[in-house]
Design an enzyme around this catalytic site. Structure first.
Site, PDB file in Angstrom:
ATOM      1  N   ARG A 239      -6.205   2.184 -15.605  1.00  0.00           N
ATOM      2  CA  ARG A 239      -6.324   2.872 -14.314  1.00  0.00           C
ATOM      3  C   ARG A 239      -7.035   4.226 -14.365  1.00  0.00           C
ATOM      4  O   ARG A 239      -7.853   4.518 -13.499  1.00  0.00           O
ATOM      5  CB  ARG A 239      -4.954   2.979 -13.643  1.00  0.00           C
TER       6      ARG A 239
ATOM      7  N   TYR B  98       0.357  -2.303 -12.057  1.00  0.00           N
ATOM      8  CA  TYR B  98      -1.064  -2.461 -12.385  1.00  0.00           C
ATOM      9  C   TYR B  98      -1.437  -1.911 -13.762  1.00  0.00           C
ATOM     10  O   TYR B  98      -2.565  -1.482 -13.972  1.00  0.00           O
ATOM     11  CB  TYR B  98      -1.951  -1.817 -11.293  1.00  0.00           C
TER      12      TYR B  98
ATOM     13  N   GLY C 208       0.779  -1.235   0.000  1.00  0.00           N
ATOM     14  CA  GLY C 208       0.000   0.000   0.000  1.00  0.00           C
ATOM     15  C   GLY C 208       0.805   1.276   0.000  1.00  0.00           C
ATOM     16  O   GLY C 208       0.235   2.369  -0.083  1.00  0.00           O
TER      17      GLY C 208
ATOM     18  N   CYS D 184     -12.476   2.283 -28.606  1.00  0.00           N
ATOM     19  CA  CYS D 184     -13.784   2.814 -28.935  1.00  0.00           C
ATOM     20  C   CYS D 184     -14.571   3.084 -27.653  1.00  0.00           C
ATOM     21  O   CYS D 184     -15.489   2.342 -27.317  1.00  0.00           O
ATOM     22  CB  CYS D 184     -14.493   1.805 -29.812  1.00  0.00           C
TER      23      CYS D 184
ATOM     24  N   TYR E 205     -10.156   4.114 -11.999  1.00  0.00           N
ATOM     25  CA  TYR E 205     -10.007   4.800 -10.706  1.00  0.00           C
ATOM     26  C   TYR E 205      -9.889   6.318 -10.841  1.00  0.00           C
ATOM     27  O   TYR E 205      -9.614   7.001  -9.851  1.00  0.00           O
ATOM     28  CB  TYR E 205      -8.735   4.336  -9.976  1.00  0.00           C
TER      29      TYR E 205
ATOM     30  N   GLU F  96       4.373  -6.386   2.175  1.00  0.00           N
ATOM     31  CA  GLU F  96       4.111  -6.934   0.843  1.00  0.00           C
ATOM     32  C   GLU F  96       3.977  -5.816  -0.173  1.00  0.00           C
ATOM     33  O   GLU F  96       2.903  -5.595  -0.737  1.00  0.00           O
ATOM     34  CB  GLU F  96       2.807  -7.741   0.869  1.00  0.00           C
ATOM     35  N   PRO F  97       5.034  -5.051  -0.407  1.00  0.00           N
ATOM     36  CA  PRO F  97       4.914  -3.944  -1.353  1.00  0.00           C
ATOM     37  C   PRO F  97       4.857  -4.423  -2.794  1.00  0.00           C
ATOM     38  O   PRO F  97       5.588  -5.342  -3.176  1.00  0.00           O
ATOM     39  CB  PRO F  97       6.195  -3.138  -1.106  1.00  0.00           C
ATOM     40  N   GLY F  98       3.984  -3.835  -3.569  1.00  0.00           N
ATOM     41  CA  GLY F  98       3.929  -4.115  -5.007  1.00  0.00           C
ATOM     42  C   GLY F  98       4.240  -2.839  -5.760  1.00  0.00           C
ATOM     43  O   GLY F  98       5.332  -2.636  -6.282  1.00  0.00           O
ATOM     44  N   ARG F  99       3.262  -1.927  -5.712  1.00  0.00           N
ATOM     45  CA  ARG F  99       3.366  -0.660  -6.443  1.00  0.00           C
ATOM     46  C   ARG F  99       4.652   0.110  -6.146  1.00  0.00           C
ATOM     47  O   ARG F  99       5.289   0.633  -7.055  1.00  0.00           O
ATOM     48  CB  ARG F  99       2.163   0.205  -6.053  1.00  0.00           C
TER      49      ARG F  99
HETATM   50  N1  LLP Z   1      -0.790  -7.355  -0.187  1.00  0.00           N
HETATM   51  C1  LLP Z   1      -2.105  -7.557  -0.359  1.00  0.00           C
HETATM   52  C2  LLP Z   1      -2.789  -8.534   0.464  1.00  0.00           C
HETATM   53  C3  LLP Z   1      -2.803  -6.826  -1.333  1.00  0.00           C
HETATM   54  O1  LLP Z   1      -4.105  -7.023  -1.480  1.00  0.00           O
HETATM   55  C4  LLP Z   1      -2.111  -5.893  -2.138  1.00  0.00           C
HETATM   56  C5  LLP Z   1      -2.799  -5.141  -3.176  1.00  0.00           C
HETATM   57  C6  LLP Z   1      -0.730  -5.724  -1.917  1.00  0.00           C
HETATM   58  C7  LLP Z   1      -0.105  -6.470  -0.931  1.00  0.00           C
HETATM   59  C8  LLP Z   1       0.102  -4.783  -2.727  1.00  0.00           C
HETATM   60  O2  LLP Z   1      -0.269  -3.468  -2.557  1.00  0.00           O
HETATM   61  P1  LLP Z   1       0.607  -2.287  -3.190  1.00  0.00           P
HETATM   62  O3  LLP Z   1       1.904  -2.215  -2.448  1.00  0.00           O
HETATM   63  O4  LLP Z   1       0.814  -2.583  -4.622  1.00  0.00           O
HETATM   64  O5  LLP Z   1      -0.242  -1.072  -2.992  1.00  0.00           O
HETATM   65  N2  LLP Z   1      -5.244  -2.376  -9.139  1.00  0.00           N
HETATM   66  C9  LLP Z   1      -5.161  -1.345  -8.119  1.00  0.00           C
HETATM   67  C10 LLP Z   1      -4.415  -1.822  -6.900  1.00  0.00           C
HETATM   68  C11 LLP Z   1      -5.038  -3.021  -6.251  1.00  0.00           C
HETATM   69  C12 LLP Z   1      -4.222  -3.506  -5.087  1.00  0.00           C
HETATM   70  C13 LLP Z   1      -4.786  -4.750  -4.529  1.00  0.00           C
HETATM   71  N3  LLP Z   1      -4.017  -5.308  -3.463  1.00  0.00           N
HETATM   72  C14 LLP Z   1      -4.501  -0.120  -8.742  1.00  0.00           C
HETATM   73  O6  LLP Z   1      -4.187  -0.134  -9.930  1.00  0.00           O
HETATM   74  O7  LLP Z   1      -4.322   0.897  -8.073  1.00  0.00           O
END
Ligand code: LLP
Length: 432
Positions: free
Chosen positions: A331, A391, A249, A362, A335, A291-294
Protein backbone atom coordinates in the site's frame (compact mmCIF):
# COMPACT_ATOMS: atom_id res chain seq x y z
CA UNK A 1 2.96 6.38 18.29
CA UNK A 2 0.79 5.42 21.20
CA UNK A 3 -1.16 2.33 20.34
CA UNK A 4 -4.83 3.27 20.12
CA UNK A 5 -7.88 1.23 20.78
CA UNK A 6 -9.17 -1.50 22.99
CA UNK A 7 -6.96 -4.23 21.52
CA UNK A 8 -3.62 -2.81 22.72
CA UNK A 9 -1.89 -2.50 26.03
CA UNK A 10 1.65 -1.80 27.18
CA UNK A 11 2.93 -3.88 30.11
CA UNK A 12 6.49 -3.63 31.44
CA UNK A 13 7.46 -1.68 28.37
CA UNK A 14 6.17 -4.36 25.98
CA UNK A 15 3.30 -4.03 23.52
CA UNK A 16 0.40 -6.43 24.04
CA UNK A 17 -2.25 -7.37 21.50
CA UNK A 18 -5.23 -8.33 23.60
CA UNK A 19 -3.53 -10.40 26.35
CA UNK A 20 -0.58 -11.63 24.32
CA UNK A 21 2.83 -9.99 24.16
CA UNK A 22 3.82 -8.96 20.64
CA UNK A 23 7.41 -10.00 21.40
CA UNK A 24 6.26 -13.49 22.34
CA UNK A 25 4.16 -13.72 19.17
CA UNK A 26 7.21 -12.82 17.06
CA UNK A 27 9.30 -15.44 18.84
CA UNK A 28 6.68 -18.16 18.68
CA UNK A 29 5.43 -17.71 15.13
CA UNK A 30 8.31 -15.92 13.40
CA UNK A 31 8.24 -12.70 11.40
CA UNK A 32 6.90 -11.05 9.36
CA UNK A 33 3.64 -11.93 11.01
CA UNK A 34 0.16 -10.56 10.52
CA UNK A 35 -1.71 -10.52 13.84
CA UNK A 36 -5.46 -9.95 14.15
CA UNK A 37 -7.48 -9.26 17.27
CA UNK A 38 -10.66 -11.32 17.35
CA UNK A 39 -12.08 -8.84 19.85
CA UNK A 40 -11.48 -5.86 17.57
CA UNK A 41 -13.17 -7.59 14.61
CA UNK A 42 -16.10 -8.54 16.84
CA UNK A 43 -16.42 -4.97 18.11
CA UNK A 44 -16.86 -3.60 14.58
CA UNK A 45 -19.38 -6.30 13.69
CA UNK A 46 -21.30 -5.61 16.91
CA UNK A 47 -21.41 -1.91 16.05
CA UNK A 48 -22.89 -2.78 12.66
CA UNK A 49 -25.51 -5.04 14.23
CA UNK A 50 -26.50 -2.61 17.00
CA UNK A 51 -26.33 0.70 15.13
CA UNK A 52 -27.57 -0.46 11.76
CA UNK A 53 -29.14 -3.92 11.45
CA UNK A 54 -31.07 -3.85 14.73
CA UNK A 55 -31.83 -0.14 14.46
CA UNK A 56 -33.61 -0.59 11.12
CA UNK A 57 -35.09 -4.09 11.26
CA UNK A 58 -35.94 -5.48 7.83
CA UNK A 59 -34.56 -2.36 6.18
CA UNK A 60 -30.82 -2.84 6.60
CA UNK A 61 -28.35 -5.44 5.35
CA UNK A 62 -24.60 -5.75 5.83
CA UNK A 63 -22.08 -7.84 3.94
CA UNK A 64 -18.37 -7.93 4.76
CA UNK A 65 -16.23 -7.15 1.68
CA UNK A 66 -13.92 -10.16 1.60
CA UNK A 67 -11.40 -8.47 -0.67
CA UNK A 68 -10.04 -6.64 2.39
CA UNK A 69 -8.99 -9.91 4.06
CA UNK A 70 -10.45 -13.32 3.40
CA UNK A 71 -9.34 -16.71 4.65
CA UNK A 72 -11.54 -19.65 5.64
CA UNK A 73 -11.30 -18.63 9.31
CA UNK A 74 -12.25 -15.04 8.48
CA UNK A 75 -15.28 -16.33 6.57
CA UNK A 76 -16.30 -18.39 9.63
CA UNK A 77 -15.90 -15.34 11.87
CA UNK A 78 -18.14 -13.28 9.59
CA UNK A 79 -20.75 -16.01 9.58
CA UNK A 80 -20.71 -16.25 13.38
CA UNK A 81 -20.99 -12.46 13.60
CA UNK A 82 -24.17 -12.64 11.54
CA UNK A 83 -23.04 -10.66 8.51
CA UNK A 84 -23.31 -11.59 4.86
CA UNK A 85 -20.29 -11.78 2.58
CA UNK A 86 -19.24 -9.97 -0.56
CA UNK A 87 -16.93 -11.69 -3.02
CA UNK A 88 -15.35 -10.45 -6.23
CA UNK A 89 -13.92 -13.57 -7.81
CA UNK A 90 -14.29 -17.30 -8.19
CA UNK A 91 -11.39 -17.64 -5.75
CA UNK A 92 -13.09 -15.64 -3.01
CA UNK A 93 -16.32 -17.55 -3.61
CA UNK A 94 -14.42 -20.83 -3.37
CA UNK A 95 -12.72 -19.75 -0.11
CA UNK A 96 -16.07 -18.86 1.45
CA UNK A 97 -17.79 -22.11 0.41
CA UNK A 98 -14.80 -24.15 1.56
CA UNK A 99 -15.29 -22.55 4.99
CA UNK A 100 -18.95 -23.59 4.97
CA UNK A 101 -20.28 -20.08 4.39
CA UNK A 102 -23.84 -20.41 3.02
CA UNK A 103 -23.92 -19.50 -0.69
CA UNK A 104 -27.29 -17.82 -0.23
CA UNK A 105 -25.67 -15.21 2.04
CA UNK A 106 -23.02 -14.29 -0.53
CA UNK A 107 -23.09 -11.40 -3.00
CA UNK A 108 -20.96 -11.73 -6.13
CA UNK A 109 -19.31 -8.57 -7.51
CA UNK A 110 -16.95 -7.78 -10.34
CA UNK A 111 -16.75 -5.66 -13.48
CA UNK A 112 -15.72 -8.63 -15.62
CA UNK A 113 -17.04 -11.83 -14.12
CA UNK A 114 -16.11 -14.72 -16.35
CA UNK A 115 -18.68 -17.13 -17.68
CA UNK A 116 -17.14 -19.85 -15.52
CA UNK A 117 -17.43 -17.68 -12.40
CA UNK A 118 -21.07 -16.86 -13.14
CA UNK A 119 -21.90 -20.52 -13.81
CA UNK A 120 -20.30 -21.60 -10.56
CA UNK A 121 -21.98 -18.84 -8.54
CA UNK A 122 -25.46 -19.32 -10.04
CA UNK A 123 -25.15 -23.11 -9.99
CA UNK A 124 -24.31 -23.09 -6.30
CA UNK A 125 -27.10 -20.71 -5.39
CA UNK A 126 -25.27 -17.46 -4.71
CA UNK A 127 -27.55 -14.99 -2.90
CA UNK A 128 -27.08 -12.02 -5.20
CA UNK A 129 -25.15 -11.16 -8.29
CA UNK A 130 -24.28 -7.50 -8.62
CA UNK A 131 -24.54 -6.91 -12.34
CA UNK A 132 -21.88 -4.49 -13.50
CA UNK A 133 -22.12 -3.37 -17.11
CA UNK A 134 -24.50 -3.90 -19.96
CA UNK A 135 -23.71 -7.30 -21.43
CA UNK A 136 -23.50 -9.29 -18.19
CA UNK A 137 -27.28 -9.70 -18.17
CA UNK A 138 -27.08 -11.69 -21.45
CA UNK A 139 -24.59 -14.08 -19.88
CA UNK A 140 -26.68 -14.50 -16.71
CA UNK A 141 -29.86 -15.11 -18.68
CA UNK A 142 -28.17 -17.71 -20.83
CA UNK A 143 -26.76 -19.53 -17.79
CA UNK A 144 -30.01 -19.33 -15.79
CA UNK A 145 -31.93 -20.64 -18.81
CA UNK A 146 -29.60 -23.61 -19.08
CA UNK A 147 -29.57 -24.35 -15.33
CA UNK A 148 -33.26 -23.65 -14.85
CA UNK A 149 -32.59 -21.00 -12.18
CA UNK A 150 -33.91 -17.56 -11.33
CA UNK A 151 -31.14 -15.36 -10.01
CA UNK A 152 -31.64 -12.39 -7.66
CA UNK A 153 -29.56 -9.49 -8.94
CA UNK A 154 -28.63 -5.94 -8.04
CA UNK A 155 -27.50 -3.49 -10.71
CA UNK A 156 -24.41 -1.41 -10.04
CA UNK A 157 -24.58 2.11 -11.34
CA UNK A 158 -21.81 4.70 -11.63
CA UNK A 159 -23.40 7.62 -9.77
CA UNK A 160 -20.84 10.13 -11.10
CA UNK A 161 -19.70 11.28 -7.70
CA UNK A 162 -16.15 12.35 -6.85
CA UNK A 163 -14.98 11.10 -3.47
CA UNK A 164 -12.00 12.61 -1.68
CA UNK A 165 -9.49 9.77 -1.64
CA UNK A 166 -6.58 8.38 -3.68
CA UNK A 167 -7.41 8.29 -7.37
CA UNK A 168 -6.75 4.53 -7.53
CA UNK A 169 -9.51 3.86 -5.03
CA UNK A 170 -12.30 6.11 -6.28
CA UNK A 171 -14.84 4.07 -8.13
CA UNK A 172 -17.99 6.09 -8.69
CA UNK A 173 -16.85 8.61 -11.29
CA UNK A 174 -18.31 8.85 -14.78
CA UNK A 175 -15.20 7.38 -16.40
CA UNK A 176 -14.95 4.52 -13.87
CA UNK A 177 -14.62 0.98 -15.19
CA UNK A 178 -17.25 0.01 -12.62
CA UNK A 179 -20.99 0.26 -12.91
CA UNK A 180 -23.57 0.89 -15.60
CA UNK A 181 -23.39 4.44 -16.99
CA UNK A 182 -26.29 6.63 -15.85
CA UNK A 183 -27.10 7.66 -19.43
CA UNK A 184 -30.81 7.29 -19.91
CA UNK A 185 -30.56 5.26 -23.12
CA UNK A 186 -28.18 2.78 -21.45
CA UNK A 187 -29.47 2.44 -17.90
CA UNK A 188 -33.25 2.20 -18.32
CA UNK A 189 -33.40 -0.30 -21.17
CA UNK A 190 -31.13 -2.57 -19.08
CA UNK A 191 -33.26 -2.22 -15.93
CA UNK A 192 -36.40 -2.70 -17.98
CA UNK A 193 -35.02 -5.94 -19.39
CA UNK A 194 -34.08 -7.13 -15.90
CA UNK A 195 -37.54 -6.39 -14.53
CA UNK A 196 -39.17 -8.27 -17.41
CA UNK A 197 -36.66 -11.13 -17.35
CA UNK A 198 -37.68 -14.69 -16.49
CA UNK A 199 -34.15 -15.49 -15.39
CA UNK A 200 -33.39 -12.58 -13.13
CA UNK A 201 -35.14 -11.25 -10.06
CA UNK A 202 -34.58 -7.50 -9.96
CA UNK A 203 -33.53 -6.77 -6.37
CA UNK A 204 -32.32 -3.22 -6.72
CA UNK A 205 -29.43 -0.87 -7.29
CA UNK A 206 -25.87 -0.65 -6.09
CA UNK A 207 -23.15 1.97 -5.96
CA UNK A 208 -19.70 2.14 -4.42
CA UNK A 209 -18.00 5.50 -4.59
CA UNK A 210 -14.58 4.85 -3.17
CA UNK A 211 -12.59 3.73 -0.19
CA UNK A 212 -11.12 5.30 2.97
CA UNK A 213 -13.74 8.06 3.13
CA UNK A 214 -14.44 10.25 6.16
CA UNK A 215 -17.19 12.49 4.85
CA UNK A 216 -20.79 11.38 4.36
CA UNK A 217 -21.47 14.06 1.72
CA UNK A 218 -20.47 11.93 -1.31
CA UNK A 219 -22.64 9.05 -0.02
CA UNK A 220 -25.62 11.40 0.32
CA UNK A 221 -24.96 12.81 -3.13
CA UNK A 222 -24.76 9.34 -4.68
CA UNK A 223 -27.92 8.33 -2.81
CA UNK A 224 -29.73 11.38 -4.12
CA UNK A 225 -28.92 10.37 -7.70
CA UNK A 226 -29.88 6.79 -7.00
CA UNK A 227 -33.22 7.81 -5.51
CA UNK A 228 -33.96 9.74 -8.70
CA UNK A 229 -33.34 6.48 -10.56
CA UNK A 230 -35.68 4.68 -8.14
CA UNK A 231 -38.40 7.20 -8.94
CA UNK A 232 -37.79 6.91 -12.67
CA UNK A 233 -37.95 3.10 -12.48
CA UNK A 234 -41.29 3.41 -10.71
CA UNK A 235 -42.53 5.89 -13.33
CA UNK A 236 -41.37 3.89 -16.35
CA UNK A 237 -41.98 0.32 -15.24
CA UNK A 238 -44.29 0.64 -12.24
CA UNK A 239 -41.76 -1.41 -10.28
CA UNK A 240 -40.44 -0.97 -6.78
CA UNK A 241 -36.72 -1.11 -5.99
CA UNK A 242 -36.34 -3.45 -3.00
CA UNK A 243 -32.77 -2.46 -2.09
CA UNK A 244 -30.07 0.14 -2.56
CA UNK A 245 -26.58 -1.06 -1.66
CA UNK A 246 -24.14 1.75 -0.92
CA UNK A 247 -20.91 -0.27 -0.97
CA UNK A 248 -18.18 0.15 1.61
CA UNK A 249 -15.54 2.83 1.93
CA UNK A 250 -15.86 3.89 5.58
CA UNK A 251 -12.48 5.31 6.60
CA UNK A 252 -10.24 4.09 9.40
CA UNK A 253 -7.41 5.48 11.49
CA UNK A 254 -4.01 4.78 9.95
CA UNK A 255 -2.21 7.73 11.48
CA UNK A 256 -2.70 10.20 14.34
CA UNK A 257 -4.37 12.71 12.01
CA UNK A 258 -7.25 10.36 11.22
CA UNK A 259 -10.19 9.14 13.25
CA UNK A 260 -12.60 6.39 12.27
CA UNK A 261 -16.14 7.71 12.27
CA UNK A 262 -18.87 5.53 13.74
CA UNK A 263 -21.12 3.75 11.24
CA UNK A 264 -24.00 5.82 12.63
CA UNK A 265 -22.42 8.99 11.23
CA UNK A 266 -22.70 7.64 7.70
CA UNK A 267 -25.79 5.50 7.92
CA UNK A 268 -28.38 7.42 9.91
CA UNK A 269 -28.45 10.36 7.48
CA UNK A 270 -28.65 7.91 4.55
CA UNK A 271 -31.58 6.05 6.10
CA UNK A 272 -33.39 9.31 6.81
CA UNK A 273 -32.72 10.53 3.29
CA UNK A 274 -34.29 7.37 1.83
CA UNK A 275 -37.27 7.64 4.15
CA UNK A 276 -37.92 11.31 3.44
CA UNK A 277 -37.59 10.93 -0.31
CA UNK A 278 -39.82 7.89 -0.51
CA UNK A 279 -42.48 9.40 1.78
CA UNK A 280 -42.55 12.52 -0.39
CA UNK A 281 -43.04 10.48 -3.55
CA UNK A 282 -45.34 7.82 -2.15
CA UNK A 283 -42.81 5.04 -2.73
CA UNK A 284 -42.00 2.07 -0.54
CA UNK A 285 -38.57 2.79 0.96
CA UNK A 286 -35.90 0.41 -0.33
CA UNK A 287 -33.75 -1.40 2.22
CA UNK A 288 -30.18 -0.14 2.44
CA UNK A 289 -27.21 -2.49 2.19
CA UNK A 290 -23.61 -1.80 3.15
CA UNK A 291 -20.41 -3.64 2.24
CA UNK A 292 -17.67 -2.61 4.66
CA UNK A 293 -14.28 -4.26 4.31
CA UNK A 294 -11.52 -2.02 5.62
CA UNK A 295 -13.53 -0.64 8.54
CA UNK A 296 -14.11 -4.16 9.93
CA UNK A 297 -10.57 -5.53 9.72
CA UNK A 298 -8.22 -2.63 9.03
CA UNK A 299 -7.49 -1.51 12.57
CA UNK A 300 -7.93 -5.05 13.93
CA UNK A 301 -4.69 -6.22 12.26
CA UNK A 302 -1.02 -5.33 12.73
CA UNK A 303 2.19 -6.61 11.17
CA UNK A 304 5.16 -7.65 13.28
CA UNK A 305 8.64 -7.53 11.78
CA UNK A 306 12.13 -8.12 13.05
CA UNK A 307 14.52 -5.17 12.60
CA UNK A 308 17.77 -5.97 10.77
CA UNK A 309 20.16 -3.60 9.07
CA UNK A 310 20.18 -0.04 10.35
CA UNK A 311 21.74 2.56 8.09
CA UNK A 312 22.23 6.16 9.17
CA UNK A 313 23.13 8.33 6.18
CA UNK A 314 24.43 11.54 7.73
CA UNK A 315 22.39 14.57 6.77
CA UNK A 316 19.99 12.44 4.74
CA UNK A 317 17.97 9.68 6.36
CA UNK A 318 18.19 6.83 8.83
CA UNK A 319 16.83 3.50 7.62
CA UNK A 320 15.58 0.75 9.87
CA UNK A 321 15.20 -2.32 7.64
CA UNK A 322 12.71 -5.05 8.43
CA UNK A 323 12.43 -8.65 7.27
CA UNK A 324 9.39 -8.05 5.02
CA UNK A 325 8.25 -5.10 2.98
CA UNK A 326 6.21 -4.43 -0.14
CA UNK A 327 5.63 -8.17 -0.55
CA UNK A 328 3.45 -8.13 2.60
CA UNK A 329 2.28 -4.50 2.36
CA UNK A 330 2.17 -2.95 -1.09
CA UNK A 331 0.00 0.00 0.00
CA UNK A 332 2.73 2.61 0.66
CA UNK A 333 4.32 1.89 -2.74
CA UNK A 334 0.99 1.74 -4.56
CA UNK A 335 -1.00 4.55 -2.93
CA UNK A 336 1.53 6.46 -0.84
CA UNK A 337 -0.34 5.03 2.15
CA UNK A 338 0.86 6.15 5.58
CA UNK A 339 1.31 3.98 8.64
CA UNK A 340 2.58 4.31 12.18
CA UNK A 341 4.79 1.91 14.05
CA UNK A 342 6.24 1.17 17.46
CA UNK A 343 9.11 -0.99 18.64
CA UNK A 344 7.12 -3.60 20.53
CA UNK A 345 9.92 -4.45 22.96
CA UNK A 346 10.54 -0.73 23.64
CA UNK A 347 6.92 0.40 23.77
CA UNK A 348 7.52 2.18 27.08
CA UNK A 349 10.42 4.27 25.76
CA UNK A 350 10.13 7.75 24.30
CA UNK A 351 9.90 7.64 20.54
CA UNK A 352 12.09 10.47 19.33
CA UNK A 353 14.20 8.96 16.56
CA UNK A 354 12.91 9.95 13.11
CA UNK A 355 13.56 7.01 10.73
CA UNK A 356 12.32 5.42 7.54
CA UNK A 357 11.19 1.86 7.98
CA UNK A 358 12.11 0.06 4.77
CA UNK A 359 11.71 -3.50 3.62
CA UNK A 360 14.19 -6.04 2.29
CA UNK A 361 12.97 -6.08 -1.30
CA UNK A 362 15.07 -4.96 -4.20
CA UNK A 363 13.18 -1.76 -4.87
CA UNK A 364 13.70 1.84 -3.72
CA UNK A 365 9.97 2.33 -3.17
CA UNK A 366 9.96 -0.57 -0.72
CA UNK A 367 9.16 1.52 2.33
CA UNK A 368 6.61 0.76 4.99
CA UNK A 369 6.74 3.96 7.06
CA UNK A 370 8.37 7.19 5.96
CA UNK A 371 9.44 9.42 8.82
CA UNK A 372 8.39 7.06 11.63
CA UNK A 373 9.02 8.25 15.17
CA UNK A 374 10.55 5.33 17.02
CA UNK A 375 12.60 4.62 20.10
CA UNK A 376 16.28 4.05 19.20
CA UNK A 377 16.14 0.83 17.13
CA UNK A 378 18.63 -2.01 17.18
CA UNK A 379 18.95 -5.24 15.23
CA UNK A 380 16.59 -7.86 16.61
CA UNK A 381 13.92 -5.43 17.82
CA UNK A 382 10.30 -6.36 17.06
CA UNK A 383 8.58 -3.67 15.04
CA UNK A 384 4.81 -3.43 15.07
CA UNK A 385 3.13 -1.58 12.19
CA UNK A 386 -0.46 -0.66 13.02
CA UNK A 387 -3.68 -0.91 11.01
CA UNK A 388 -2.47 -3.40 8.42
CA UNK A 389 -5.54 -5.62 8.67
CA UNK A 390 -7.08 -4.61 5.35
CA UNK A 391 -5.58 -5.01 1.88
CA UNK A 392 -2.15 -6.15 3.10
CA UNK A 393 -2.31 -9.94 3.39
CA UNK A 394 -4.96 -9.74 0.66
CA UNK A 395 -2.57 -7.97 -1.72
CA UNK A 396 0.61 -9.83 -0.72
CA UNK A 397 2.90 -11.21 -3.41
CA UNK A 398 5.93 -13.43 -3.72
CA UNK A 399 8.00 -10.66 -5.28
CA UNK A 400 11.70 -11.41 -4.87
CA UNK A 401 10.55 -14.96 -4.02
CA UNK A 402 9.66 -13.98 -0.51
CA UNK A 403 7.23 -16.51 0.97
CA UNK A 404 3.91 -15.18 2.24
CA UNK A 405 3.83 -14.40 5.94
CA UNK A 406 1.73 -16.30 8.46
CA UNK A 407 -1.45 -14.92 10.02
CA UNK A 408 -2.24 -15.35 13.70
CA UNK A 409 -5.55 -14.65 15.40
CA UNK A 410 -5.40 -13.49 19.00
CA UNK A 411 -8.42 -14.00 21.21
CA UNK A 412 -7.82 -13.00 24.83
CA UNK A 413 -4.76 -14.95 25.92
CA UNK A 414 -4.97 -17.41 23.00
CA UNK A 415 -3.08 -17.09 19.76
CA UNK A 416 -3.70 -19.47 16.88
CA UNK A 417 -2.32 -19.72 13.38
CA UNK A 418 -5.07 -19.16 10.82
CA UNK A 419 -2.70 -19.00 7.85
CA UNK A 420 0.51 -21.01 7.92
CA UNK A 421 3.74 -19.36 6.76
CA UNK A 422 4.43 -20.37 3.17
CA UNK A 423 7.50 -22.57 2.72
CA UNK A 424 9.90 -22.20 -0.20
CA UNK A 425 8.55 -25.51 -1.56
CA UNK A 426 4.96 -24.27 -1.39
CA UNK A 427 5.94 -20.99 -2.98
CA UNK A 428 7.25 -22.70 -6.11
CA UNK A 429 4.79 -25.61 -6.07
CA UNK A 430 3.09 -24.57 -9.31
CA UNK A 431 6.27 -23.67 -11.11
CA UNK A 432 7.42 -26.40 -13.54
N1 LLP B 1 -17.94 -2.91 -2.08
C1 LLP B 1 -17.41 -2.74 -3.29
C2 LLP B 1 -18.24 -2.88 -4.47
C3 LLP B 1 -16.05 -2.41 -3.41
O1 LLP B 1 -15.53 -2.22 -4.62
C4 LLP B 1 -15.25 -2.29 -2.25
C5 LLP B 1 -13.83 -1.99 -2.35
C6 LLP B 1 -15.86 -2.49 -1.00
C7 LLP B 1 -17.21 -2.80 -0.95
C8 LLP B 1 -15.11 -2.41 0.28
O2 LLP B 1 -14.61 -1.15 0.53
P1 LLP B 1 -13.93 -0.80 1.93
O3 LLP B 1 -14.99 -0.79 2.98
O4 LLP B 1 -12.90 -1.83 2.21
O5 LLP B 1 -13.32 0.55 1.71
N2 LLP B 1 -6.82 -1.96 -2.27
C9 LLP B 1 -7.31 -0.65 -1.90
C10 LLP B 1 -8.80 -0.67 -1.66
C11 LLP B 1 -9.59 -1.10 -2.85
C12 LLP B 1 -11.06 -1.17 -2.54
C13 LLP B 1 -11.82 -1.71 -3.69
N3 LLP B 1 -13.21 -1.87 -3.44
C14 LLP B 1 -6.55 -0.20 -0.66
O6 LLP B 1 -5.65 -0.90 -0.20
O7 LLP B 1 -6.78 0.90 -0.15
Amino acid sequence: MTPQGEMFDVKDGVLYIEDVSAVELAERFGTPLYVYSRGAIAARCREIREDFLERWPGRAAAAYAGKAFLTPEMARIIEREGLMLDVVSGGEFFTALKAGFPAGRIKFHGNNKTKAELEEAIGRGVGHIVVDGTDELDLIEEICGRLGKRQPALFRIAPEVEAATHDHITTGKRDSKFGVPMDEHILYPLIGRAIASESVIFEGLHFHIGSQLFDNAPYLEAMERTLDVVLEIHRRFGSAVPMIAVGGGFGIRYTAGEERRPYLYFLDPLMRQVETFCAAHGLKAPAVGIEPGRSIVGEAGVTLYRAGAIKDIPGAVKYVSVDGGMSDNIRPALYGAEYEAVIANKAGQTASDRVTVCGKLCETGDRIVDGALLAEASRGDVLCVFATGAYCYAMASNYNKIPKAAVVLVDGADASVIVRRQSYEEMIACEM
